[in-house]
Scaffold this motif. Structure first.
Motif, mmCIF file in Angstrom:
data_model
loop_
_atom_site.group_PDB
_atom_site.id
_atom_site.type_symbol
_atom_site.label_atom_id
_atom_site.label_comp_id
_atom_site.label_asym_id
_atom_site.label_seq_id
_atom_site.Cartn_x
_atom_site.Cartn_y
_atom_site.Cartn_z
ATOM 1 N N LEU A 48 -18.695 -13.650 11.853
ATOM 2 C CA LEU A 48 -19.114 -12.732 12.911
ATOM 3 C C LEU A 48 -20.615 -12.475 12.839
ATOM 4 N N GLY A 49 -21.156 -12.297 11.634
ATOM 5 C CA GLY A 49 -22.597 -12.102 11.492
ATOM 6 C C GLY A 49 -23.373 -13.301 12.012
ATOM 7 N N GLY A 50 -22.932 -14.513 11.643
ATOM 8 C CA GLY A 50 -23.596 -15.712 12.134
ATOM 9 C C GLY A 50 -23.512 -15.856 13.641
ATOM 10 N N LEU A 51 -22.341 -15.525 14.201
ATOM 11 C CA LEU A 51 -22.160 -15.639 15.646
ATOM 12 C C LEU A 51 -23.033 -14.640 16.402
ATOM 13 N N LEU A 52 -23.108 -13.406 15.915
ATOM 14 C CA LEU A 52 -23.946 -12.398 16.564
ATOM 15 C C LEU A 52 -25.425 -12.799 16.523
ATOM 16 N N ILE A 53 -25.871 -13.299 15.378
ATOM 17 C CA ILE A 53 -27.266 -13.746 15.288
ATOM 18 C C ILE A 53 -27.493 -14.930 16.222
ATOM 19 N N GLY A 54 -26.494 -15.831 16.318
ATOM 20 C CA GLY A 54 -26.617 -16.962 17.230
ATOM 21 C C GLY A 54 -26.750 -16.523 18.678
ATOM 22 N N PHE A 55 -25.924 -15.560 19.096
ATOM 23 C CA PHE A 55 -26.032 -15.024 20.452
ATOM 24 C C PHE A 55 -27.406 -14.378 20.666
ATOM 25 N N GLY A 56 -27.865 -13.636 19.653
ATOM 26 C CA GLY A 56 -29.161 -12.978 19.779
ATOM 27 C C GLY A 56 -30.296 -13.967 19.913
ATOM 28 N N LEU A 57 -30.294 -15.000 19.072
ATOM 29 C CA LEU A 57 -31.360 -16.005 19.141
ATOM 30 C C LEU A 57 -31.298 -16.782 20.447
ATOM 31 N N LEU A 58 -30.087 -17.053 20.936
ATOM 32 C CA LEU A 58 -29.955 -17.749 22.214
ATOM 33 C C LEU A 58 -30.604 -16.947 23.335
ATOM 34 N N ALA A 59 -30.376 -15.636 23.340
ATOM 35 C CA ALA A 59 -31.004 -14.775 24.350
ATOM 36 C C ALA A 59 -32.525 -14.836 24.234
ATOM 37 N N LEU A 60 -33.046 -14.818 23.010
ATOM 38 C CA LEU A 60 -34.499 -14.881 22.822
ATOM 39 C C LEU A 60 -35.040 -16.228 23.297
ATOM 40 N N PHE A 61 -34.396 -17.315 22.904
ATOM 41 C CA PHE A 61 -34.861 -18.644 23.311
ATOM 42 C C PHE A 61 -34.879 -18.783 24.828
#
Length: 211
Positions: free
Chosen positions: A124-137
């Motif tokens: 879940l931590g990895g997935l949340l960070i992935g969603f966050g980075l995707l939004a930034l990118f």
């Protein structure tokens, strides 16, 4: 009134360009998701990759505040950002890094987890960070450090940002053996795999053209 508004540039969105308001809201949402993912990993004593991973290692070694360490580690990468990615990307990334540093520095005062199962927490931590980075990118920003390098290599050579970040993250996680137990490293690697495979699948320049 219209003339005065035009002095500050065009704030309207187009089919291929985000407005400044859209960028700001997208970056804030992305940083919030990233900070939540980092909080879960930190609660479990795990790490992630990139500059956040190095910040975790330093934090576990020294007890220094994670947010402050993360902010300082990212400073050298602004040279690459402004030289290769342009002023707008650098400004948005600086804003994202500063906001993420503040959120993670004080997250313990606002959010605590009584119990998190390690396997679920890592994923879940990895997935949340992935969603966050995707939004930034997708708003032409990053969380600094490796994110800056990954976006540059994707724009310059077509290398997928997620795979670039995965390679660097695995190298960073090797140093985790100096700070945490082998079991924590295993869960940290699992979280990094979830994060970067999510980015590799979802972050492609040919699928999202807005700037």
């Amino acid at each position: 009134m219209l003339r005065r508004a035009h002095r500050f540039g065009n704030w309207a969105a187009t089919a291929t360009k985000h407005s400044p308001w859209e960028d700001a809201l997208g970056i804030i949402a992305g940083v919030t998701l990233t900070a939540l993912g980092i909080a879960i990993l930190g609660q479990l004593g795990f790490l992630t990759g990139g500059m956040a991973g190095l910040a975790f290692v330093v934090h576990y070694w020294t007890g220094w505040n994670f947010g402050l360490v993360f902010f300082v580690l990212n400073l050298p990468f602004y040279v690459l950002a402004i030289g290769r990615m342009g002023r707008a990307f650098t400004i948005k990334t600086a804003f994202a890094v500063a906001l993420l540093s503040v959120m993670t520095a004080f997250s313990g005062d606002f959010i605590r987890f009584a119990s998190v199962q390690p396997l679920l927490g890592a994923c879940l931590g990895g997935l949340l960070i992935g969603f966050g980075l995707l939004a930034l990118f997708r708003h032409r920003s990053s969380a600094g450090g490796v994110g800056i390098l990954a976006v540059y290599l994707q724009d310059r050579f077509g290398w997928r940002a997620g795979l670039t970040q995965l390679g660097v993250d695995l190298l960073v996680l090797v140093t985790a053996f100096l700070a945490v137990s082998p079991l924590a490293v295993f869960y940290s690697v699992l979280g990094a795999l979830v994060l970067n495979l999510f980015l590799a699948i979802n972050h492609r320049a040919d699928r999202y053209l807005a700037r």
